[in-house]
Design an enzyme around this catalytic site. Sequence first.
Site, short mmCIF file in Angstrom:
data_model
loop_
_atom_site.label_atom_id
_atom_site.label_comp_id
_atom_site.label_asym_id
_atom_site.label_seq_id
_atom_site.Cartn_x
_atom_site.Cartn_y
_atom_site.Cartn_z
N GLY A 134 -1.83 1.39 -4.61
CA GLY A 134 -3.07 1.02 -4.43
C GLY A 134 -3.73 1.56 -5.03
O GLY A 134 -4.25 2.74 -4.95
N ASN A 138 1.10 -0.26 5.58
CA ASN A 138 1.79 -0.42 4.86
C ASN A 138 2.37 -2.37 4.20
O ASN A 138 3.75 -2.14 5.17
CB ASN A 138 2.62 -0.08 3.71
N GLY A 139 1.76 -3.16 4.61
CA GLY A 139 2.25 -4.74 4.77
C GLY A 139 1.69 -5.99 5.19
O GLY A 139 0.17 -5.88 4.39
N TYR A 173 9.19 -4.28 -10.27
CA TYR A 173 8.00 -3.53 -10.06
C TYR A 173 7.38 -2.94 -9.36
O TYR A 173 6.98 -1.88 -10.30
CB TYR A 173 7.34 -4.67 -10.30
N CYS A 182 0.71 -1.10 0.23
CA CYS A 182 -0.08 0.30 0.00
C CYS A 182 0.87 1.43 0.29
O CYS A 182 2.40 0.74 -0.08
CB CYS A 182 -1.16 0.13 1.50
#
Length: 501
Positions: free
Chosen positions: A28, A102-103, A256, A2
Amino acid sequence: MCGIVGVISTTPVNQLIYDALLLLQHRGQDAAGIATQQGRKFFMHKAKGMVKDVFRTRNMRALPGNCGLGQVRYPTAGNAFSEEEAQPFYVNAPFGIVLVHNGNLTNAQALKADLFSTDHRHINTESDSEVLLNVLADEMDKATRGKVLQPQDVFAAVQAVHKRIRGSYAVIALIAGHGVLAFRDPYGIRPLCIGRSADGTVMLASESVALEGTGHVFERDIQPGEAVFIDLQGNISSQQCAQAHQLSPCIFEYVYLARPDSVMDGISVYQARLNLGQTLAKRVVSTVPPNEIDVVVPIPESSRPSAMQLAQLLGLPYREGFVKNRYVGRTFIMPGQGVRKKSVRQKLNVIGSEFKGRNVLLVDDSIVRGTTSREIVQMARDAGARKVYLASAAPPVRYPNVYGIDMPTSSELVAHGRSVEEVRQIIGCDALIYQDVDAMKKAIGALNTGIAGFDASCFDGVYVTGDITVNEIAQINEGRNGGDEGDEDTSRLSLPNAQDN
C-alpha cells in the site's frame, strides 16, 4: 490489500513499527499510520503518502509506548484521496480501541445501517474498516458489560464479529490498558502471521518478511477464524472463533501481491512463482515453437521468477529488457486511473539491444486491464523487435474481485467476455499465452497440501464466501475508492496497470 503490523514489547516500539511498515510498503502506497499506547493513552499519526514521507523525526518522538500497530493503505473502498480514511481508526468505548484492517467487507453498507439504527453508533467515513471497528467495539461492549476484560471476553466478541461481517479481513486491534488482539476471517483470504524476537517482543504482520526483516523469528500463521490476544506482558492466548472455517487464501497474493521473499500459509511466494513458470512453459510450447523465440524478457518485477524458470525449461536465453525507475510507486495499487496513467509513463525504459531484430517472448505476472500490456508490446516493437509474444503467468482475469484488490468492475477487465484471440488483438502481440486456471491452482497448491483450496475468484468467478451475487458486486462497487486527482493522461505511454514490486 493493505499491510498491517502490531507489536508488544518491553521497549519503545515506534521505530520497530516504522521499519516493519517499510518492509510492507509494497502492499500500500496511498497512506500510512502508526498508533502507540503509553499507560492508557493512545498516540497516533497518519497521513497520505509513503512511510518515509509520512513520518518525520518529530512524528516519531510523538509516538511513545511499548505497544502499538501500523498500516500502509491501499484503498478499495471509500475515498482514495481522503486523509480521514487513512488508518488506524479509533473508537473511545469500550476501553478505547485502535484498529487496522487488511481486506474488504462485502456487507459494509448493511452493517453501517444496522450500526446506526440498532447499535446507535456513528460512522464518520466511507471506510469499511471503520465499520468493522465499530462492530468489534459493539460486540466487546456486549461481551464485558462493565466486567474486567478477560481473554475469553475478547474471544466471545470475535465470535460474534464473525457472525455479523462478511468478506475478507485480517485485523489487528489495540485495546487500551489490556493488549493487542488479532484475528483473521474464517477463510483466511488475507494473510496474517506472528513471530517473536530474542528479547520477547511479539510481532504480528501481514507477511513473514516484516518479521524476519526486523529481527523476529516467524512462529506461525494465524489460522482462518482464529483470534489471538497478547496481553501487555507478552502472554499469548488464542482460540478458534469461527463456527465453520477453512483455509482458502487469495491466490493473487502468490501471483502478484506479496513479496517473493515471504512465506504465506506454508507456501514460499518465490517458489510459487517458479512453479507458475514451469507450468506456463508447457502452455508456451503448445502455442509458439521455442525455435521461433530468440529471447525471454520479464516485465519487472513480479514476473521474474516465472520468466527465469520458463526460459530455463525451454532452453532459451533470459534477458532484462526493461529498466524500472524505482522512485515511481507501484502503479497497480495507486488510487485512481488518472494517477496510474501519469506515473507509469515514467516508469519503464527499454534496453533496445535486447529487442532489435529479435523474436521476443515477454512474460508478465498477470494481465488485468490490458492497457499496460498493449503499451509495453508497442515499446518492444518500437525498439526493433521482429515479433512480440506475450505470456501471462496467471490465467485471464475475467471477474471482479471483492476481497480487497482493486479490480472490482467487469468493464475494466480486458479478458471479461472476450476470447484469448480478441484480447491478443487488443494488446497487439503476435501470440498471447495464458496460464491455465487448474494448472495455476495445482502449481501453487502442491507447495502445501494442507490448503483446502484458494480464492481464485478473479480468474474462475467462484467466490469462496459463497454469498456474492451480481447485485452484491454492484453494491460493493458503489463504495469503491473515489475519483481521480487531476486530469487524465491519454498519451501512448500512460500505462495504467504496470505490475511490479
